[in-house]
Design an enzyme around this catalytic site. Structure first.
Site, short mmCIF file in Angstrom:
data_model
loop_
_atom_site.label_atom_id
_atom_site.label_comp_id
_atom_site.label_asym_id
_atom_site.label_seq_id
_atom_site.Cartn_x
_atom_site.Cartn_y
_atom_site.Cartn_z
N LYS A 78 0.85 -1.20 0.00
CA LYS A 78 0.00 0.00 0.00
C LYS A 78 0.88 1.24 0.00
CE LYS A 78 -3.96 1.88 2.65
NZ LYS A 78 -4.86 1.66 3.82
N SER A 153 -9.83 1.64 2.75
CA SER A 153 -8.96 2.45 1.95
C SER A 153 -7.86 1.67 1.21
CB SER A 153 -8.27 3.50 2.84
OG SER A 153 -7.41 2.87 3.77
N SER A 177 -10.10 -0.65 6.98
CA SER A 177 -9.48 -0.52 5.65
C SER A 177 -8.77 -1.75 5.12
CB SER A 177 -8.49 0.63 5.66
OG SER A 177 -9.17 1.84 5.49
N1 GLN Z 1 -13.25 3.95 6.20
C1 GLN Z 1 -12.73 4.39 7.45
C2 GLN Z 1 -12.30 5.84 7.34
O1 GLN Z 1 -12.52 6.41 6.34
C3 GLN Z 1 -11.58 3.52 7.87
C4 GLN Z 1 -10.35 3.82 7.10
C5 GLN Z 1 -9.18 3.00 7.53
O2 GLN Z 1 -9.32 1.97 8.18
N2 GLN Z 1 -8.00 3.50 7.21
O3 GLN Z 1 -11.75 6.40 8.24
#
Ligand code: GLN
Length: 493
Positions: A78, A153, A177
Site C-alpha cells: 500500500k 482504503s 481498511s
Molecule cells: N473507512 C474508514 C475511514 O474512512 C476507515 C479507514 C481505515 O481503516 N483506514 O476512516
C-alpha cells in the site's frame, strides 16, 4: 508451480527447493501484472527493477543454503508505507513527488523474508475512505466487476490480490481498511492486534488505531505474511514486546466446541434479504462445523461510528499538521510563510482529508475538547469493556465485514453513507482487537446482475491471532467460498 496463481506457501516451497528461481518468478510476474493492471488500476507504481534486484538477492541467499519463509513471493505494498528510494504518496497530491528515504519495518521484514516487491498500490488519500475513490490519482476497479469499487482504503492492495496481480499484499487498517476491501475483492484481509506490527514507516492517519496487516487468497498465506511482519520494533514505541507464536505452521483447523458469539445488536435484517441470508448462512455454516453459537451483547457498539469520527479526525488533524510545504512534498509559494502553508494545504489535500482535519481541529479546540474528544475516549473505553465482557461468553465474535457488497462508482455521495460501510469493523478497531475478513459467499447487488463476494468478520481477544487464524482457516477449508467466484480479469491469464 505457477507463480501467477499458486499460493505463497507453494511459491516459497518451490523457490526454497530450487525448483524455480526467484528471478524466473519475477520475469513471469512482471508482464502478467502489467496486463491485469491495465484493467484494474490497482497500482500507483510498478517497481520491476527493484523486483529483479531483490530476486537476485533471494536467489543468492538460497544458493548459499538459506531457507526463506517468503522466498520469491510477489508482494504489493500500500502506498502509505515507505520503500527506500521509491515514491510514496499516500494517495495524496501533497506527497505526489515524495521519495521515501527509508523503508517501513513491515515492508523490510517482508523483504528480509524473501518477498519480491511488485509495486505500490492505490489507496484513499491518507487511508481515509471505504471505496478507494478518495485517491488523488486514479480509481481502482473491483476485479469481480470493473464498474464497482474495490473498497477502501486499501483499495489496490485488495484488488491486486483479488485479481491475481499479487500473491500477497500489505494494507493498513484504522477502522476497517483491510477487512472491508478484502470482503469486496474475495480475499482474506487480516488486521492484527493493535501494536503487533510496527507502524514505523507507515504514514500516520490515526496513530492509536492504525495497524498494518496482510491480504492473501487464503488464511494460511495471510498467516505466513503475518509471521514475517509481526513483532517488537524499537523504532515504534507502541509496538508490543510480546513473542508472537508462529501461526502459519500447524494452523488449528477445528471449530468443534468453539464458542462463536453472534452480536445481538448487529442484526442484519435491515441490510436487505439477500445480504441477511448470506450472513445467516455463514453463521449456520460455523454451527454445522461444530461451533457453538452464543448470543452476546455489545450495547455500546452503536456509538462506535460517532466515537471513531471524533478520535480518528482528532488524531489526523494533528498528524497531518506536518504537511506544510516546508518539509515534505508539495509547496505552493505565497507572500509569506503563512500564505505558503495555506496555499500548499489548500492545493495538496482533497475534500475528505480537509473535512477530517476540520472536524478534528474543532473537536480538539479549547472549550470543545471535554465535550467531544474526552467523551469519545470514554466511549472508546466502554466499547472495549463490552467486548471484554462478551469474550467471557465466547472465543470469537462473528459479524458482517461490511454493510453491503461492492457498490458502483459515485454511489455514495453523502460522507455518512460511506462511513456506514464500516459499522461492524470500527468498534473492533476501537477495542484494538485482532480481526479478519474471510470470504463467506456472494450476493447479487440490487443494482447489478453479477454475484459479488461477501466477507465474514471474525474478531477475537487481544493477542489471540493464532486461534483467530485457526478458526478462519477451518471455516475457509470447509466452505471454500472464494473458489466459487472468478475475477472478470481472468481473461488476462
Ligand atoms: N473507512 C474508514 C475511514 O474512512 C476507515 C479507514 C481505515 O481503516 N483506514 O476512516
Amino acid at each position: 508451480m505457477d507463480p501467477l496463481h499458486d499460493s505463497a506457501v507453494a511459491i516459497a516451497t518451490a523457490v526454497n527447493r530450487g525448483e524455480m528461481s526467484a528471478a524466473d518468478v519475477a520475469e513471469t510476474v512482471i508482464p502478467h501484472v502489467a496486463r491485469i493492471d491495465a484493467q484494474v488500476d490497482a497500482y500507483l507504481q510498478l517497481t520491476p527493477e527493484l523486483m529483479r534486484a531483490q530476486a537476485r538477492r533471494v536467489d543468492a541467499r538460497i544458493a548459499a543454503g538459506e531457507r526463506l519463509p517468503l522466498a520469491g513471493v510477489p508482494v504489493a505494498i500500500k502506498d502509505n508505507m515507505c520503500l527506500d528510494g521509491t515514491r510514496t504518496t499516500a494517495g495524496s497530491k501533497i506527497l505526489g513527488n515524495f521519495v521515501a528515504p527509508y523503508t517501513a519495518t513491515a515492508v523490510q521484514r517482508l523483504l528480509d523474508a524473501g518477498a519480491l516487491p511488485i509495486g505500490k498500490t492505490n489507496l484513499d488519500e491518507f487511508a481515509m475512505g471505504s471505496s478507494g475513490e478518495n485517491s488523488a490519482f486514479k480509481k481502482t476497479r473491483n476485479p469481480y466487476d470493473l464498474e464497482r469499487v474495490p473498497g477502501g482504503s486499501s483499495a489496490g492492495s485488495a484488488a491486486s490480490v483479488g485479481a491475481f496481480a499479487a500473491t500477497l499484499s500489505l494494507g493498513s487498517d484504522t477502522g476497517g481498511s483491510i477487512r472491508e476491501p478484502a470482503a469486496f475483492c474475495n480475499v482474506v484481509g487480516f488486521k492484527p492486534t493493535y501494536g503487533r506490527v510496527s507502524r514505523y514507516g507507515l504514514i500516520a492517519f490515526a496513530s492509536s488505531l492504525d495497524q498494518i496487516g496482510p491480504f492473501a487468497r487464503s488464511v494460511e498465506d495471510a498467516a505466513l505474511a503475518y509471521d514475517a511482519i509481526a513483532g517488537k520494533d524499537p523504532l515504534d514505541a507502541t509496538s508490543i514486546d510480546r513473542a508472537a507464536e508462529p501461526t502459519a505452521a500447524n494452523l488449528p483447523r477445528d471449530l468443534r466446541g468453539v464458542r462463536v458469539g453472534i452480536v445481538k445488536e448487529f442484526d442484519t435484517a435491515g441490510l436487505g434479504t439477500s445480504i441477511d441470508t448470506c450472513y445467516r448462512n455463514a453463521y449456520d455454516e460455523l454451527a454445522a462445523l461444530g461451533a457453538e453459537l452464543v448470543e452476546v451483547s455489545l450495547p455500546t457498539a452503536k456509538y462506535g461510528l460517532a466515537t471513531y469520527y471524533l478520535i480518528a479526525p482528532a488524531e489526523c488533524s494533528s498528524n497531518l499538521a506536518r504537511f506544510d510545504g516546508v518539509r515534505y512534498g508539495l509547496r505552493v509559494d505565497g507572500a509569506d510563510v503563512g500564505e505558503m502553508y495555506e496555499r500548499t494545504r489548500a492545493a495538496g489535500f482533497g475534500p475528505e482529508v480537509k473535512r477530517r482535519i476540520l472536524i478534528g481541529t474543532y473537536a480538539l479546540s479549547s472549550g470543545y475538547y471535554d465535550a467531544y474528544y474526552l467523551k469519545a475516549q470514554k466511549a472508546r473505553t466502554r466499547i472495549a469493556e463490552d467486548f471484554a465482557r462478551a469474550f467471557e461468553l465466547c472465543d470469537v465474535i462473528a459479524s458482517p465485514a461490511a454493510s453491503s457488497p461492492a457498490f458502483g462508482f459515485n454511489a455514495k455521495s453523502d460522507p455518512v453513507a460511506m462511513y456506514l460501510m464500516d459499522y461492524y469493523t470500527i468498534p473492533v478497531s476501537l477495542a484494538g482487537l485482532p480481526s479478519l475478513s474471510v470470504p463467506c459467499g456472494a450476493v447479487v447487488p440490487e443494482d447489478g446482475t453479477r454475484a459479488m463476494p461477501m466477507g465474514l468478520q471474525l474478531a477475537s481477544p487481544l493477542f489471540t491471532e493464532r486461534a483467530l487464524l485457526g478458526y478462519a482457516h477451518a471455516y475457509e477449508q470447509a466452505t471454500r467460498h472464494a473458489d466459487k467466484l472468478r475475477p472478470v480479469t481472468e481473461g488476462a491469464r
